[in-house]
Design a protein around this motif. Structure first.
Motif, PDB file in Angstrom:
ATOM      1  N   GLY A   1     -39.676  39.661 -40.082  1.00 30.32           N
ATOM      2  CA  GLY A   1     -38.760  40.279 -39.133  1.00 30.32           C
ATOM      3  C   GLY A   1     -37.907  41.300 -39.855  1.00 30.32           C
ATOM      4  N   THR A   2     -37.896  42.531 -39.335  1.00 27.79           N
ATOM      5  CA  THR A   2     -37.078  43.581 -39.949  1.00 27.79           C
ATOM      6  C   THR A   2     -36.191  44.216 -38.890  1.00 27.79           C
TER       7      THR A   2
ATOM      8  N   PRO B   1     -40.695  44.583 -36.030  1.00 30.19           N
ATOM      9  CA  PRO B   1     -39.902  45.573 -36.763  1.00 30.19           C
ATOM     10  C   PRO B   1     -38.562  45.899 -36.112  1.00 30.19           C
ATOM     11  N   LEU B   2     -38.281  45.278 -34.976  1.00 33.97           N
ATOM     12  CA  LEU B   2     -37.001  45.457 -34.277  1.00 33.97           C
ATOM     13  C   LEU B   2     -36.533  44.062 -33.862  1.00 33.97           C
ATOM     14  N   CYS B   3     -36.384  43.183 -34.849  1.00 36.28           N
ATOM     15  CA  CYS B   3     -36.326  41.746 -34.574  1.00 36.28           C
ATOM     16  C   CYS B   3     -35.003  41.261 -34.010  1.00 36.28           C
ATOM     17  N   GLY B   4     -33.925  42.060 -34.106  1.00 32.29           N
ATOM     18  CA  GLY B   4     -32.650  41.592 -33.569  1.00 32.29           C
ATOM     19  C   GLY B   4     -32.275  40.258 -34.167  1.00 32.29           C
ATOM     20  N   SER B   5     -31.919  39.307 -33.309  1.00 24.86           N
ATOM     21  CA  SER B   5     -31.473  37.994 -33.796  1.00 24.86           C
ATOM     22  C   SER B   5     -32.626  37.044 -34.103  1.00 24.86           C
TER      23      SER B   5
ATOM     24  N   LEU C   1     -29.464  40.798 -38.482  1.00 28.18           N
ATOM     25  CA  LEU C   1     -30.340  40.094 -39.424  1.00 28.18           C
ATOM     26  C   LEU C   1     -29.670  38.840 -39.956  1.00 28.18           C
ATOM     27  N   GLY C   2     -28.349  38.894 -40.120  1.00 25.49           N
ATOM     28  CA  GLY C   2     -27.614  37.689 -40.505  1.00 25.49           C
ATOM     29  C   GLY C   2     -27.756  36.603 -39.456  1.00 25.49           C
ATOM     30  N   LEU C   3     -27.701  36.992 -38.184  1.00 23.06           N
ATOM     31  CA  LEU C   3     -27.921  36.031 -37.106  1.00 23.06           C
ATOM     32  C   LEU C   3     -29.336  35.469 -37.168  1.00 23.06           C
TER      33      LEU C   3
ATOM     34  N   CYS D   1     -42.896  43.050 -30.360  1.00 25.09           N
ATOM     35  CA  CYS D   1     -41.479  43.404 -30.380  1.00 25.09           C
ATOM     36  C   CYS D   1     -40.928  43.645 -28.979  1.00 25.09           C
ATOM     37  N   ASN D   2     -39.618  43.562 -28.919  1.00 23.68           N
ATOM     38  CA  ASN D   2     -38.853  43.760 -27.684  1.00 23.68           C
ATOM     39  C   ASN D   2     -37.775  44.803 -27.987  1.00 23.68           C
ATOM     40  N   PRO D   3     -38.139  46.097 -27.991  1.00 22.72           N
ATOM     41  CA  PRO D   3     -37.173  47.126 -28.368  1.00 22.72           C
ATOM     42  C   PRO D   3     -36.117  47.331 -27.291  1.00 22.72           C
TER      43      PRO D   3
END
Length: 391
Positions: free
Chosen positions: A257-258, A197-201, A265-267, A302-304
């Protein structure tokens, strides 16, 4: 083919994960110690381990190990090693070094001594006084620890975390090797839902898809040893063909992935396309507070953000409290969270069932694992096939 002693280097805390991956490829680890797994293989093993190891940093050929307390001792024992068995006449062989708690503490001097010793060894074999070094690259490392020198040659080139799909970087990307290890340390299997839920790239969902599809992580990149005559193009072609044949499509794979940030999210979408797993991952712009699911069982990995800078700390602590509140509604799910914040459990509102020290780059972190109930058993094929062990 001759038996070769190889070293798979690993980030501290991941040695057991890498040892398991080595074993699954059919090579029994001889030694598992801080930062490395030592095992025997042949030239084919150089190709297969570079292509398949998901959590290792590099694969090295171990040329020799010996005590060395003087420069003369380092020179003579290095010279005696079979460098020409590996290095062709036109080899480029830079020397890197490190020294920890050793009498030979000057790394530049140790590098120069080793370089000179290798040149002398090459002179004896090739009957010449000068080497152009305009051919394949063989990066040599001299590592001194407590007066014991270990000499290696790097077969990988760029670190194994560089899969080839991440062309663009976010501000604080998670290494692919660590993401793969986090997944393999969890109870997630391809028949279960996985959400970051904190997927970053997008590194965790992408690595999960590669694992589920049984796609070798090194298929889209090249390695230093691909230009080495001793290994040869044929062995690399065979290893790549084996890896390609073992890819397994998985319709119905449920990885999500959110993130609240549309730019990252584009990445993530771009990286998924580059990795060839775009169709297997659902990306959605969504704040953490909106997370909900109809699935009874699943895993959150996740990796916040860690809040390393004081200005970010309060924001991060609010995020951790929010995670505890949101995740509480998913009482049959399992959660896996990597963070460097020492008070995460207190902020999250629940003690972890298991904790493991890991390093994200140079940052010491804890991998907090919260286990939900075991899903009902189903008679299904749950996943990836490893390559057949070597005969």
């Amino acid at each position: 083919m001759a038996e070769i002693e190889l070293i798979a280097t690993a980030t501290f805390g991941l040695e057991a994960v890498v040892a398991r991956e080595v074993r699954e490829l059919g090579y029994e680890p001889a030694t598992v110690e801080n930062g490395r797994v030592i095992f025997n293989a042949d030239e084919t093993g150089i190709c297969r381990t570079n292509l398949w190891l998901r959590s290792a940093d590099r694969v090295l050929v171990k040329m020799g190990q010996f005590p060395a307390t003087t420069f003369d001792e380092l020179f003579e024992k290095t010279k005696a090693l079979p460098w020409p068995d590996w290095l062709p006449e036109d080899a480029s062989f830079p020397v890197e070094g490190k020294s920890v708690r050793s009498k030979l503490f000057s790394v530049p001097d140790c590098q120069a001594i080793v370089k000179k010793a290798v040149v002398e060894s090459m002179k004896s074999r090739y009957r010449r006084q000068w080497f152009a070094e305009n051919g394949p690259r063989y990066t040599i490392e001299v590592a001194l620890l407590k007066d014991v020198a270990t000499l290696t040659i790097d077969t990988s080139g760029a670190g194994l975390h560089k899969r080839g799909y991440r062309k663009l970087n976010s501000a604080a990307p998670l290494k692919e090797t660590l993401a793969a290890a986090m997944i393999n340390l969890s109870f997630w299997r391809p028949d279960r839902v996985l959400v970051d839920p904190l997927c970053g790239s997008g590194t965790i969902p992408i690595e999960a898809a590669l694992i589920a599809l049984n796609r070798a992580p090194g298929l889209q990149r090249t390695f230093a040893a691909e230009r080495w005559p001793r290994v040869g193009a044929r062995l690399w072609q065979e290893a790549r063909r084996e890896a390609a044949e073992l890819i397994r499509p998985r319709p119905g794979l449920q990885i999500q992935g959110t993130d609240a940030d549309p730019e990252v999210l584009g990445l993530a979408r771009y990286h998924a396309r580059q990795a060839g797993v775009e169709e297997y991952i659902h990306w959605q712009q969504m704040p953490l507070a909106a997370l909900q699911t109809k699935h009874r069982y699943g895993c959150i990995i996740c990796n916040p953000p860690y809040g390393q800078r004081l200005a970010d700390l309060r924001t991060v602590e609010r995020l951790y409290r929010e995670m505890g509140h949101v995740f509480r509604n998913l009482d049959s799910w399992s959660f896996y969270v990597l963070t460097a914040h020492h008070n995460f459990e207190k902020l999250f509102g629940r003690p972890a069932d298991k904790k493991r020290k890991l390093y994200n780059g140079r940052i010491e972190c804890t991998y907090y694992q919260f286990f939900g109930p075991r899903p009902p058993r189903r008679d299904i094929d749950t996943g990836a096939k490893t390559p057949a062990p070597v005969e």
